[in-house]
Motif scaffolding. Structure first.
Motif, PDB file in Angstrom:
ATOM      1  N   THR A  45      46.637  37.285  27.404  1.00  0.00           N
ATOM      2  CA  THR A  45      47.267  38.191  28.371  1.00  0.00           C
ATOM      3  C   THR A  45      46.601  39.564  28.342  1.00  0.00           C
ATOM      4  OG1 THR A  45      49.396  37.056  28.085  1.00  0.00           O
ATOM      5  CG2 THR A  45      49.442  39.246  29.075  1.00  0.00           C
ATOM      6  N   VAL A  46      46.287  40.042  27.145  1.00  0.00           N
ATOM      7  CA  VAL A  46      45.611  41.338  27.008  1.00  0.00           C
ATOM      8  C   VAL A  46      44.232  41.286  27.657  1.00  0.00           C
ATOM      9  CG1 VAL A  46      44.682  43.023  25.370  1.00  0.00           C
ATOM     10  CG2 VAL A  46      46.870  41.896  24.906  1.00  0.00           C
ATOM     11  N   VAL A  47      43.509  40.175  27.444  1.00  0.00           N
ATOM     12  CA  VAL A  47      42.186  40.049  28.053  1.00  0.00           C
ATOM     13  C   VAL A  47      42.317  39.970  29.575  1.00  0.00           C
ATOM     14  CG1 VAL A  47      40.045  38.728  28.076  1.00  0.00           C
ATOM     15  CG2 VAL A  47      41.404  38.833  26.002  1.00  0.00           C
ATOM     16  N   GLY A  48      43.352  39.291  30.060  1.00  0.00           N
ATOM     17  CA  GLY A  48      43.583  39.235  31.496  1.00  0.00           C
ATOM     18  C   GLY A  48      43.830  40.600  32.094  1.00  0.00           C
ATOM     19  N   VAL A  49      44.561  41.440  31.359  1.00  0.00           N
ATOM     20  CA  VAL A  49      44.785  42.816  31.821  1.00  0.00           C
ATOM     21  C   VAL A  49      43.452  43.544  31.946  1.00  0.00           C
ATOM     22  CG1 VAL A  49      45.783  45.049  31.186  1.00  0.00           C
ATOM     23  CG2 VAL A  49      47.120  42.954  30.889  1.00  0.00           C
ATOM     24  N   SER A  50      42.582  43.368  30.952  1.00  0.00           N
ATOM     25  CA  SER A  50      41.286  44.049  30.993  1.00  0.00           C
ATOM     26  C   SER A  50      40.442  43.537  32.155  1.00  0.00           C
ATOM     27  CB  SER A  50      40.540  43.861  29.672  1.00  0.00           C
ATOM     28  OG  SER A  50      40.119  42.525  29.509  1.00  0.00           O
ATOM     29  N   PHE A  51      40.487  42.219  32.420  1.00  0.00           N
ATOM     30  CA  PHE A  51      39.708  41.682  33.537  1.00  0.00           C
ATOM     31  C   PHE A  51      40.206  42.233  34.871  1.00  0.00           C
ATOM     32  CE2 PHE A  51      39.486  38.484  36.942  1.00  0.00           C
ATOM     33  CZ  PHE A  51      38.110  38.475  37.131  1.00  0.00           C
ATOM     34  N   GLY A  52      41.521  42.229  35.065  1.00  0.00           N
ATOM     35  CA  GLY A  52      42.057  42.764  36.317  1.00  0.00           C
ATOM     36  C   GLY A  52      41.706  44.218  36.505  1.00  0.00           C
ATOM     37  N   ALA A  92      38.503  48.381  39.103  1.00  0.00           N
ATOM     38  CA  ALA A  92      37.715  49.590  38.862  1.00  0.00           C
ATOM     39  C   ALA A  92      36.288  49.440  39.383  1.00  0.00           C
ATOM     40  CB  ALA A  92      37.693  49.908  37.371  1.00  0.00           C
ATOM     41  N   SER A  93      35.814  48.190  39.519  1.00  0.00           N
ATOM     42  CA  SER A  93      34.464  47.950  40.033  1.00  0.00           C
ATOM     43  C   SER A  93      34.395  48.009  41.547  1.00  0.00           C
ATOM     44  CB  SER A  93      33.955  46.584  39.556  1.00  0.00           C
ATOM     45  OG  SER A  93      33.906  46.528  38.142  1.00  0.00           O
ATOM     46  N   MET A 118      31.649  37.424  34.394  1.00  0.00           N
ATOM     47  CA  MET A 118      30.260  37.431  34.844  1.00  0.00           C
ATOM     48  C   MET A 118      30.177  37.630  36.353  1.00  0.00           C
ATOM     49  SD  MET A 118      27.391  34.484  34.325  1.00  0.00           S
ATOM     50  CE  MET A 118      27.599  34.610  32.556  1.00  0.00           C
ATOM     51  N   PHE A 119      31.051  36.956  37.097  1.00  0.00           N
ATOM     52  CA  PHE A 119      31.055  37.077  38.553  1.00  0.00           C
ATOM     53  C   PHE A 119      31.298  38.525  38.971  1.00  0.00           C
ATOM     54  CE2 PHE A 119      33.162  37.105  42.662  1.00  0.00           C
ATOM     55  CZ  PHE A 119      32.363  36.261  43.419  1.00  0.00           C
ATOM     56  N   VAL A 120      32.324  39.143  38.390  1.00  0.00           N
ATOM     57  CA  VAL A 120      32.644  40.528  38.736  1.00  0.00           C
ATOM     58  C   VAL A 120      31.507  41.462  38.338  1.00  0.00           C
ATOM     59  CG1 VAL A 120      34.176  42.456  38.194  1.00  0.00           C
ATOM     60  CG2 VAL A 120      35.134  40.201  38.652  1.00  0.00           C
ATOM     61  N   GLY A 121      30.910  41.228  37.159  1.00  0.00           N
ATOM     62  CA  GLY A 121      29.807  42.079  36.720  1.00  0.00           C
ATOM     63  C   GLY A 121      28.608  42.008  37.637  1.00  0.00           C
ATOM     64  N   LEU A 122      28.261  40.798  38.066  1.00  0.00           N
ATOM     65  CA  LEU A 122      27.106  40.639  38.957  1.00  0.00           C
ATOM     66  C   LEU A 122      27.376  41.226  40.333  1.00  0.00           C
ATOM     67  CD1 LEU A 122      25.923  37.019  38.027  1.00  0.00           C
ATOM     68  CD2 LEU A 122      24.819  39.191  37.460  1.00  0.00           C
ATOM     69  N   ILE A 123      28.575  41.005  40.858  1.00  0.00           N
ATOM     70  CA  ILE A 123      28.912  41.558  42.171  1.00  0.00           C
ATOM     71  C   ILE A 123      28.944  43.078  42.111  1.00  0.00           C
ATOM     72  CG2 ILE A 123      30.713  41.726  43.924  1.00  0.00           C
ATOM     73  CD1 ILE A 123      29.202  39.109  43.992  1.00  0.00           C
ATOM     74  N   GLY A 148      44.878  48.975  37.515  1.00  0.00           N
ATOM     75  CA  GLY A 148      43.455  49.223  37.300  1.00  0.00           C
ATOM     76  C   GLY A 148      43.062  50.683  37.391  1.00  0.00           C
ATOM     77  N   SER A 149      43.755  51.432  38.219  1.00  0.00           N
ATOM     78  CA  SER A 149      43.418  52.852  38.348  1.00  0.00           C
ATOM     79  C   SER A 149      43.829  53.643  37.117  1.00  0.00           C
ATOM     80  CB  SER A 149      44.085  53.434  39.592  1.00  0.00           C
ATOM     81  OG  SER A 149      45.496  53.290  39.494  1.00  0.00           O
ATOM     82  N   VAL A 150      44.758  53.094  36.325  1.00  0.00           N
ATOM     83  CA  VAL A 150      45.231  53.788  35.128  1.00  0.00           C
ATOM     84  C   VAL A 150      44.360  53.452  33.927  1.00  0.00           C
ATOM     85  CG1 VAL A 150      47.176  54.097  33.558  1.00  0.00           C
ATOM     86  CG2 VAL A 150      47.575  53.771  36.015  1.00  0.00           C
ATOM     87  N   VAL A 151      44.057  52.145  33.747  1.00  0.00           N
ATOM     88  CA  VAL A 151      43.214  51.701  32.636  1.00  0.00           C
ATOM     89  C   VAL A 151      41.870  51.277  33.219  1.00  0.00           C
ATOM     90  CG1 VAL A 151      43.046  50.158  30.638  1.00  0.00           C
ATOM     91  CG2 VAL A 151      45.277  50.819  31.517  1.00  0.00           C
ATOM     92  N   SER A 152      41.024  52.241  33.487  1.00  0.00           N
ATOM     93  CA  SER A 152      39.733  51.962  34.113  1.00  0.00           C
ATOM     94  C   SER A 152      38.636  51.664  33.102  1.00  0.00           C
ATOM     95  CB  SER A 152      39.305  53.137  34.998  1.00  0.00           C
ATOM     96  OG  SER A 152      39.247  54.327  34.233  1.00  0.00           O
TER      97      SER A 152
END
Length: 232
Positions: free
Chosen positions: A24-31, A36-37, A59-64, A152-156
């Protein structure tokens, strides 16, 4: 639910619950990273439901976000998820028969659910642990992504909070017990060396696939077993 609880026991259910909390914590970071991207809030949510593969989604988000083409991002994600092919052969009995169960089980087949299933000594516990872990991870991952995308705007900057380390830490916790076996330890070490060596030379995701060569070499170098060990 009671049947699964009786089959797995409180200890294993606790381990699955702790893993779901970490995911769940990792999901928060991904969202948060996705929004933020510059991606719309609904994009990470849709990816998490349809793809449900943390490494591929990151990886998808990073490449995009870095200006990559969507097709290239999709191909990279497919390369990373190619490891699911041998996963399917390894835990086919845990998924069960029937096309509905196989479709649902294939979607829930991630590293953690496979690891929990393979660690169980008998078919009933293997089946129960796979489904309990898979369903729990799907729910917790998507819940985390929704929270992260909305906030996302809070934890960027997730790196500043160490959220990016939760996913590999969870995988390491699953792998460590199996390293007590000499053959497994040798194959894992060789795979890690291969992955680190080729990382500067190949695209992201490919080192993970090339690391599977450690399994082949480890099989060749496997410790010979006596006849009594094989029978037991």
């Amino acid at each position: 639910m009671r049947s699964i609880w009786r089959t797995l026991g409180p200890g294993l259910m606790r381990d699955i619950a702790l893993l779901c909390a970490a995911v769940t914590v990792v999901g928060v970071s991904f969202g948060a990273i996705a929004v933020a991207s510059g991606l719309a809030v609904w994009v990470p949510m849709l990816l998490s439901v349809v793809v449900f593969a943390g490494a591929s989604q990151f990886m998808f988000v990073g490449l995009i976000a870095s200006g990559g083409h969507p097709v290239a991002a999709m191909v990279a994600g497919l390369l990373v998820n190619a490891r699911h092919v041998p996963f399917g052969f390894a835990i086919g009995d845990a998924i069960g028969s029937g096309w509905l169960r196989r479709i649902a089980g294939s979607h829930l087949m991630v590293d953690e659910s496979v690891a929990f299933a393979l660690a169980q000594p008998d078919p009933a516990r293997r089946r129960a642990s796979f489904w309990a872990c898979g369903v729990g991870l799907f729910a917790s991952w998507n819940a985390g992504v929704v929270l992260g995308a909305l906030g996302g705007s809070v934890v960027s900057d997730t790196d500043a909070f160490g959220l990016d380390a939760a996913f590999p830490a969870a995988l390491m916790a699953l792998v460590l017990p199996s390293l007590r076996d000499p053959d497994t330890r040798r194959a894992a070490l060789l795979g890690a060396v291969i992955a680190v060596a080729v990382t500067p030379l190949v695209p992201p995701g490919v080192p993970v696939l090339l690391a599977l060569a450690g399994l082949l070499v480890g099989r060749v170098w496997s410790t010979p077993r006596t006849k009594s060990e094989v029978v037991s």
